[in-house]
Every structure is written in structure tokens, then in C-alpha cells.
Design an enzyme around this catalytic site. Structure first.
Site, PDB file in Angstrom:
ATOM      1  N   SER A 187       0.801  -1.228   0.000  1.00 49.00           N
ATOM      2  CA  SER A 187       0.000   0.000   0.000  1.00 49.00           C
ATOM      3  C   SER A 187       0.833   1.276   0.000  1.00 49.00           C
ATOM      4  CB  SER A 187      -0.933   0.009   1.218  1.00 49.00           C
ATOM      5  OG  SER A 187      -0.176  -0.009   2.423  1.00 49.00           O
ATOM      6  N   LYS A 188       2.151   1.158   0.044  1.00 50.67           N
ATOM      7  CA  LYS A 188       3.003   2.344   0.032  1.00 50.67           C
ATOM      8  C   LYS A 188       2.980   3.012  -1.348  1.00 50.67           C
ATOM      9  CE  LYS A 188       4.410   1.481   4.232  1.00 50.67           C
ATOM     10  NZ  LYS A 188       3.816   2.212   5.371  1.00 50.67           N
TER      11      LYS A 188
END
EC number: 2.6.1.98
Length: 371
Positions: A187-188
Site C-alpha cells: 500500500s506504500k
């Protein structure tokens, strides 16, 4: 039934990059070098060029990046590391794992980053490093922090797990201090499809130490010159990040546009949000607002198909595992905002129509739950 909006739409990202990602994965499957294959060094070279840092060392996770960095600096039992209490637990976890003590300094109420003006007062003869976190995608006040560190001869480790791609006064996050560490958690802003991370430095000695520590302290095969860990990033994960770099600049541009649009829409209603400084950029790893009655508002949004998240609900110095082993526990701002922060859906593939729907739903929820 109301269609649910993704908190971050990784499936849309994959569809856009499917051919490139699949080709990269199949190349690794065909050559079979799953550990330290050619994609590892290829990615490191690409990221060195991107950040401007002399050295990039890919590692197994963002947590491992922090741990290896501290080990390379010789941080150990009895040492103190100054950091923020308002962050993911990994920031303090790695300090404690090495027998050192996290010294927490309170945060700025508008950016939620560490308050640089309070760092110097926390320095003691035991202080061995300063570790600011570039929270929500925006670097902290790195010039001020570096200046303090230089006066006391301390290294600075930027925990840039959320800010890869951001800039500070024209320089890239991860190349702002002695060491920069980032995460490639899915999710970065730049994510792989599992765990992964990287360490950045211009210091040749530290880079050599980090490279040896990540392979069990080996200088060469079966010759161990230092204590190390199994901290390598898998070749497959490096290949995936290489494919994602193809549209990363576009994704950062979209994140900034969407972040600015959120700002405009929320400011119009007078809602409180995390602020961004004019001398740096944010990649909006999360887009975060401050609300009262958070649970009620989140419930109302969820019922309309809009997910939310809380980063972070309890400061680290109030966590059961840390409250008795840390110093610098006067963190009134962190404790207040921990009760107010709420993150909204964000990502490069978020449609403007969905963004409009999110803000409208938030406005309605505020009328019911309070802001």
C-alpha cells in the site's frame, strides 16, 4: 447497494501495469535466481538514480531497513534514539530490539511530524541517533533536524516508509540525511506484492556495513565479519517494483493533484486536515483529516461504501509494550491527535467523481457526528 470505494485500489494499478509486471515476473521464473538475482542490483541502481543517493541497499522490509541501519551505526544496549511517538510501531520496535531506548519527542499539531524545536532538549550523553518519520508522505523539518544533529555529532535516520517520491527543498526523500529508509509494502506509494524495503546513504562505510548485515554479516560466503540478519529483498519483489517504476512519476503527479483537490474541497467547508509545508511535497501515502466523534463518522462513511483508517490510534509511549521502557513521555499533542485522525481513500487511481462522493459523504457524516 452503494458501490464500495477501495481505500487504495491496487487492482486498478495492476490492470494498468499488467503486461510489464507479468513480463518481469516471468523473466525471474525463467532464470530462477530467486535470491539476489540480477533484478536486485538493477532496482538498486534505478533507485540510486531516482533519489540521488550514492548507495541503495534493498532489504526484506521497511522494518528491516531501520533495524539494519541502526546495527550499521552500532546502536546497542543503553543507547538512546530520539524519535516520534506518532508513527507505526516499527520505528520504536527496532530500537528496543537492539537494547536501546526510544526517547519520544512530541509532534507538530498540523503536520503530525516530529517537532524539531523540541529535539535538542531531549538530547543526553546517551543519545546516539535521531530518527524522524516522514509521516503521511511528507518529510519532517530535515534542515533543522540535521543542524541539531551536526552540533552534537549525531547521525539522522529518515524513516521514509511513507514518503518515497516526496521532495524537501528540491531533494528527494531518502537522500536528506545520514541514512534514509523506505518500505515497499503493497500500500506504500511505491509498493511490491509482499514485503520489501530499501536503505539509502552516501556514506561508503555505512553502505558496506548494511550490505554485509543484510546477508548474515557476511563479507564473503561463509565468512562473517559482523552480526547480521537474513534481510534480503526477494528477486521477484524487486522485479515487481521495477515494473511499477514505469508509471511512478505519473502516480506521484496524480497523488499530488488528488491531495490538492482534497485540500481545496475540505478547506472550503472549514474542515481540519493535516497540512503540507510550502518548501516540500507530500506523496499522500495517506490523506488524513481531524475529526471529533471519529467512530460515529467512520461508521456513517462505511455504510455508504467509503472505508476509512486510523493512522495511529495510540501513541507508542502509551502502548503496553513500550510505556515502561521509553523516555520523553510528555507528548500531549500526539495523544490529542491520536483521538482525532482519520484517513480517507487515496491513491493514484482514485477517480475525481469518487473523491467528490467521499467529501459529500464526509460532510453529511459531520452533520450527524460532529467534526
Amino acid at each position: 447497494m452503494t458501490q464500495k470505494i477501495e481505500f487504495i485500489d491496487l487492482k486498478a494499478q495492476y490492470r494498468a501495469l499488467k503486461d510489464a509486471i507479468d513480463a518481469r515476473i516471468h523473466k525471474v521464473l525463467n532464470h530462477g535466481q530467486y535470491i539476489m538475482g540480477p533484478e536486485v542490483r538493477e532496482l538498486e541502481e534505478r533507485l540510486e538514480d531516482y533519489t540521488g543517493a550514492k548507495h541503495c541497499i534493498t532489504v526484506a522490509s521497511g522494518t528491516e531497513a531501520l533495524l539494519i541501519s541502526l546495527m550499521a551505526l552500532g546502536i546497542g544496549p543503553g543507547d538512546e534514539v530520539i524519535t516520534t511517538p506518532f508513527t507505526f510501531v516499527a520505528t520504536a520496535e527496532v530500537i528496543v530490539l537492539l537494547g536501546a531506548v526510544p526517547v519520544f519527542v512530541d509532534i507538530e499539531p498540523d503536520t503530525c511530524n516530529i517537532d524539531a524545536s523540541k529535539i535538542e532538549a531531549a538530547i543526553t550523553p546517551k543519545t546516539k541517533a535521531i530518527m524522524p518519520v516522514s509521516l503521511y508522505g511528507q518529510p519532517a523539518d530535515m534542515d533543522e533536524i540535521n543542524a541539531i544533529a551536526e552540533r552534537y555529532g549525531l547521525p539522522v535516520i529518515e524513516d521514509a516508509a511513507q514518503s518515497f517520491g516526496a521532495t524537501y527543498k528540491g531533494k528527494k526523500s531518502c537522500n536528506l540525511s545520514t541514512i534514509g529508509c523506505t518500505s515497499f509494502f503493497p500500500s506504500k506509494p511505491l509498493g511490491c506484492y509482499g514485503d520489501g524495503g530499501a536503505i539509502f546513504t552516501t556514506d561508503d562505510v555505512l553502505a558496506k556495513a548494511c550490505r554485509e548485515i543484510r546477508v548474515h554479516g557476511q563479507k564473503r560466503r561463509y565468512y562473517h565479519t559482523r552480526i547480521g540478519v537474513g534481510g534480503r529483498m526477494d528477486t521477484l519483489q524487486c522485479a515487481i517494483v521495477l515494473a511499477k517504476l514505469e508509471r511512478f512519476d505519473w502516480e506521484i503527479e496524480q497523488r499530488m493533484k488528488l491531495g490538492a483537490r482534497y485540500n481545496q474541497l475540505l478547506d472550503k467547508h472549514g474542515y481540519q486536515r493535516v497540512k503540507q509545508r510550502n518548501d516540500r511535497t507530500s506523496v499522500f501515502a495517506q490523506y488524513t483529516v481531524f475529526v471529533e466523534n471519529r467512530d460515529a463518522i467512520a461508521k456513517q462513511l462505511n455504510e455508504q461504501g467509503i472505508p476509512t483508517a486510523v493512522h495511529y490510534p495510540v501513541p507508542l509511549n502509551r502502548q503496553p509494550a513500550y510505556k515502561d521502557i521509553c523516555h520523553g513521555t510528555v507528548t500531549a499533542v500526539a495523544e490529542r491527535v491520536a483521538k482525532q485522525v482519520m484517513s480517507l481513500p487515496m491513491g493514484p487511481d482514485l477517480a475525481e467523481s469518487d473523491q467528490q462522493r467521499i467529501v459529500a459523504a464526509l460532510s453529511e457524516a459531520v452533520k450527524i457526528g460532529g467534526f
